[in-house]
Enzyme design. Structure first.
Site, mmCIF file in Angstrom:
data_model
loop_
_atom_site.group_PDB
_atom_site.id
_atom_site.type_symbol
_atom_site.label_atom_id
_atom_site.label_comp_id
_atom_site.label_asym_id
_atom_site.label_seq_id
_atom_site.Cartn_x
_atom_site.Cartn_y
_atom_site.Cartn_z
ATOM 1 N N ARG A 16 80.308 60.341 17.230
ATOM 2 C CA ARG A 16 80.840 60.740 18.535
ATOM 3 C C ARG A 16 79.807 61.458 19.403
ATOM 4 O O ARG A 16 80.020 61.697 20.585
ATOM 5 C CB ARG A 16 82.092 61.616 18.338
ATOM 6 C CG ARG A 16 83.280 60.830 17.816
ATOM 7 C CD ARG A 16 84.359 61.717 17.220
ATOM 8 N NE ARG A 16 84.046 62.132 15.858
ATOM 9 C CZ ARG A 16 84.852 62.870 15.094
ATOM 10 N NH1 ARG A 16 86.017 63.282 15.568
ATOM 11 N NH2 ARG A 16 84.495 63.197 13.859
ATOM 12 N N THR A 80 84.363 63.044 3.742
ATOM 13 C CA THR A 80 84.054 64.428 3.345
ATOM 14 C C THR A 80 84.352 64.677 1.858
ATOM 15 O O THR A 80 83.643 65.449 1.211
ATOM 16 C CB THR A 80 84.845 65.426 4.211
ATOM 17 O OG1 THR A 80 86.236 65.063 4.187
ATOM 18 C CG2 THR A 80 84.361 65.421 5.648
ATOM 19 N N GLY A 141 92.540 68.008 11.669
ATOM 20 C CA GLY A 141 93.578 67.774 10.666
ATOM 21 C C GLY A 141 94.687 68.803 10.855
ATOM 22 O O GLY A 141 94.416 69.983 11.090
ATOM 23 N N ARG A 442 24.105 73.805 44.058
ATOM 24 C CA ARG A 442 24.799 73.024 45.087
ATOM 25 C C ARG A 442 23.744 72.539 46.057
ATOM 26 O O ARG A 442 22.640 73.084 46.107
ATOM 27 C CB ARG A 442 25.846 73.884 45.794
ATOM 28 C CG ARG A 442 25.262 75.063 46.520
ATOM 29 C CD ARG A 442 26.336 75.991 47.099
ATOM 30 N NE ARG A 442 25.715 77.069 47.841
ATOM 31 C CZ ARG A 442 26.153 78.318 47.852
ATOM 32 N NH1 ARG A 442 27.210 78.662 47.142
ATOM 33 N NH2 ARG A 442 25.538 79.223 48.559
HETATM 34 C C1 UD1 Z 1 87.078 67.265 9.470
HETATM 35 C C2 UD1 Z 1 88.364 67.383 8.650
HETATM 36 C C3 UD1 Z 1 89.503 67.795 9.560
HETATM 37 C C4 UD1 Z 1 89.157 69.123 10.202
HETATM 38 C C5 UD1 Z 1 87.815 69.048 10.926
HETATM 39 C C6 UD1 Z 1 87.378 70.449 11.298
HETATM 40 C C7 UD1 Z 1 88.244 65.753 6.826
HETATM 41 C C8 UD1 Z 1 88.710 64.427 6.335
HETATM 42 N N1 UD1 Z 1 88.658 66.098 8.046
HETATM 43 O O1 UD1 Z 1 87.236 66.205 10.398
HETATM 44 O O2 UD1 Z 1 90.687 67.946 8.804
HETATM 45 O O3 UD1 Z 1 90.162 69.494 11.090
HETATM 46 O O4 UD1 Z 1 86.792 68.508 10.084
HETATM 47 O O5 UD1 Z 1 86.247 70.441 12.104
HETATM 48 O O6 UD1 Z 1 87.559 66.443 6.091
HETATM 49 N N2 UD1 Z 1 80.108 64.642 6.380
HETATM 50 C C9 UD1 Z 1 79.326 64.314 5.294
HETATM 51 N N3 UD1 Z 1 79.525 63.124 4.655
HETATM 52 C C10 UD1 Z 1 80.495 62.264 5.053
HETATM 53 C C11 UD1 Z 1 81.310 62.607 6.166
HETATM 54 C C12 UD1 Z 1 81.093 63.810 6.804
HETATM 55 O O7 UD1 Z 1 78.429 65.078 4.905
HETATM 56 O O8 UD1 Z 1 80.626 61.222 4.420
HETATM 57 C C13 UD1 Z 1 79.882 65.927 7.065
HETATM 58 C C14 UD1 Z 1 79.411 65.754 8.502
HETATM 59 O O9 UD1 Z 1 77.980 65.762 8.577
HETATM 60 C C15 UD1 Z 1 80.004 66.974 9.202
HETATM 61 C C16 UD1 Z 1 81.203 67.333 8.359
HETATM 62 O O10 UD1 Z 1 81.075 66.642 7.137
HETATM 63 O O11 UD1 Z 1 79.114 68.051 9.215
HETATM 64 C C17 UD1 Z 1 82.536 67.003 9.018
HETATM 65 O O12 UD1 Z 1 82.603 65.624 9.303
HETATM 66 P P1 UD1 Z 1 83.342 65.093 10.599
HETATM 67 O O13 UD1 Z 1 83.232 63.612 10.603
HETATM 68 O O14 UD1 Z 1 82.879 65.842 11.790
HETATM 69 O O15 UD1 Z 1 84.867 65.486 10.274
HETATM 70 P P2 UD1 Z 1 86.059 65.643 11.324
HETATM 71 O O16 UD1 Z 1 86.481 64.306 11.771
HETATM 72 O O17 UD1 Z 1 85.704 66.625 12.357
HETATM 73 CA CA CA Z 2 83.786 67.716 12.838
#
Ligand code: UD1
Ligand code: CA
Length: 462
Positions: A16, A80, A141, A442
């Site tokens: 995003r 995550t 979430g 000069r």
């Molecule tokens: C996540 C939470 C959501 C919460 C929000 C808070 C989950 C499924 N959702 O959503 O409930 O309200 O954060 O800000 O956990 N990352 C990894 N590996 C991955 C995916 C993500 O390391 O495979 C890291 C990203 O670099 C980032 C963090 O995890 O720093 C959060 O990931 P992001 O995709 O921003 O989660 P949200 O959609 O915001």
């Molecule tokens: Ca996030």
């Protein structure tokens, strides 16, 4: 804290953000978000900080420099929950608790994490998580509670029903898990959801189904827990941190003409009785000494200024040092390790590159001093230029104490001007000038009396 480790997830791409760079490396007030989360984590003094890396892994790791951490690679970013699974080898067989954080919450405070871990230990729950209630919960979430008020599960925005979306209590992404029960729950995660990802948030429902206790710790200040997913959120977090930094500086005796238009990176130090005018940007590891003034439109990066220095309007200063009581600008540019002594004057349209100016020296107007070593009390006239580059290499110009370089002279490097020597205005100096000598290089002037009248008589001919 004893028996506590902290895991920070920093492997995601951050789609995003629409960026070629890993989200967690995007700076907020000059500091990558991940470093800010790391600072909050380090303040808790855990046994260990584990950082899950994936996207731009080498860059993310390198950015941490010598900050102590264990890095775990998540090769494919499958969510995550999957990110925490990647750390399983680092966690297996350990007792104690694990605080899990996301690398995109740059305003998080160490005190909040301490409170979370403290509550977790008191209650003896399998998991304790922070919750908070923003005005607009979009994107987060949602926390679903049972009839008795206990947390039942977390549902992601994209998987939520319209009814669930109307819940304001959200998951900010700060959890404290008992390590053994976390690992057991991770084994049961599935990717059956709208994004086909392993959600860490599903651990809550899995633990509840297994009869374990999950505690929620409501946190008043949503802003502190803001997660950065978009550039607009990045700007919002930066604005808040900037104002906070400016308030701290003002409390410590710095005058800001307009704190909403003064851009000071978080790691910049500003002493008391400094005045910062609007549209000043201070970046990186800059420090401004007591009683100095920085006027509008200046950008100062990784430089030490002052005390008692006046930086006039519209200067660009990078990687340089300016000694006490000197004046710089307006419209001056200092770069690449330039060092200006005390009581110097570097005036308008003067550029210094790797130049050293001894105490009391002046270059008041329109000059270029590159690879130059200028002694004390030297006067550099308007329009003086060091010709430091021959098309292949850079060469040095050395000017002794008390020398006087007349206006519009060129000093063709390598060249040395002796102590107290004079260079006549308009000279092109190609040889060393001995101490105390006058160099004139000069064309000699010739005056032809009556020439104009004669030219008119011949109608421009002869
Ligand atoms: C996540 C939470 C959501 C919460 C929000 C808070 C989950 C499924 N959702 O959503 O409930 O309200 O954060 O800000 O956990 N990352 C990894 N590996 C991955 C995916 C993500 O390391 O495979 C890291 C990203 O670099 C980032 C963090 O995890 O720093 C959060 O990931 P992001 O995709 O921003 O989660 P949200 O959609 O915001
Ligand atoms: Ca996030």
């Amino acid at each position: 804290m004893k028996d506590l480790s902290i895991l920070i997830m920093a492997a995601g791409k951050g789609t995003r953000m629409v960026s070629d760079h890993a989200k967690v490396l995007h700076p907020v007030c000059g500091v990558p978000m991940l470093h800010l989360v790391y600072r909050a984590a380090a303040a808790v003094e855990p046994n260990e900080i584990i950082i899950v890396i994936g996207q731009d892994a080498d860059l993310v790791r390198a950015s941490m420099e010598d900050r102590p951490a264990r890095f775990v690679l998540q090769e494919r970013q499958l969510g995550t929950g999957h990110a925490v699974m990647a750390a399983r080898p680092a966690l297996e067989g350990r007792s104690g608790d694990l605080v899990v954080l996301y690398g995109d919450t740059p305003r998080l405070k160490g005190a909040t994490l301490r409170k979370l871990a403290g509550r977790h230990r008191e209650s003896g729950a399998a998991t304790t998580l922070l919750t908070t209630r923003p005005e607009n919960p979009f994107g987060y979430g949602r926390i679903l509670r049972d009839a008795d008020g206990s947390v039942a599960r977390i549902v992601e925005e994209r998987d939520a029903t319209p009814d669930q979306r109307s819940i304001r209590e959200i998951n900010p992404g700060c959890y404290c898990f008992r390590i053994d029960s976390l690992l057991t729950a991770l084994d049961r995660l599935s990717d059956h959801n709208s994004q086909g990802e392993y959600y860490l948030t599903d651990v809550i429902a899995i633990q509840r189904d297994a009869g374990l206790r999950v505690e929620a710790l409501p946190h008043e200040d949503f802003d502190e827990l803001l997660g950065i997913n978009t550039r607009a959120e990045l700007a919002e977090a930066a604005r808040a941190l900037r104002l906070q930094k400016n308030l701290e500086l003002m409390a410590a005796g710095v005058t800001m003409i307009d704190p909403e238009r003064t851009y000071v990176d978080l790691d910049v130090a500003v002493d008391k009785d400094v005045t910062l005018h609007p549209m000043v940007t201070l970046q990186g590891r800059t420090s401004i000494g007591e009683g100095s003034t920085v006027r509008s439109g200046c950008r100062i990066a990784d430089s030490q200024v002052g005390p008692g220095v006046e930086v006039c309007d519209c200067c660009v200063i990078a990687g340089s040092i300016i000694g006490s009581g000197s004046t710089v600008g307006p419209f001056a540019r200092l770069r690449d390790g330039s060092r200006v002594g005390s009581r110097c004057r570097v005036g308008n349209f003067v550029e210094l590159k790797k130049a050293v100016l001894g105490d009391g020296s002046k270059a008041a107007h329109h000059a270029y001093l590159g690879d130059a070593e200028v002694g004390r009390n030297v006067n550099i006239g308007a329009g003086v230029i060091t010709c430091n580059y021959d098309g292949f290499r850079k060469h040095a110009t050395i000017i002794g104490d008390g020398a006087f370089i007349g206006t519009d002279s060129q000093l063709v490097a390598p060249v040395r001007i002796g102590e107290g020597a004079y260079v006549a205005a308009g000279s092109c100096i190609t040889q060393d000038v001995p101490p105390g000598a006058l160099a004139i290089a000069r064309g000699r002037q010739v005056n032809k009396p009556g020439w104009v009248a004669r030219r008119k008589e011949t109608g421009g001919g002869g």
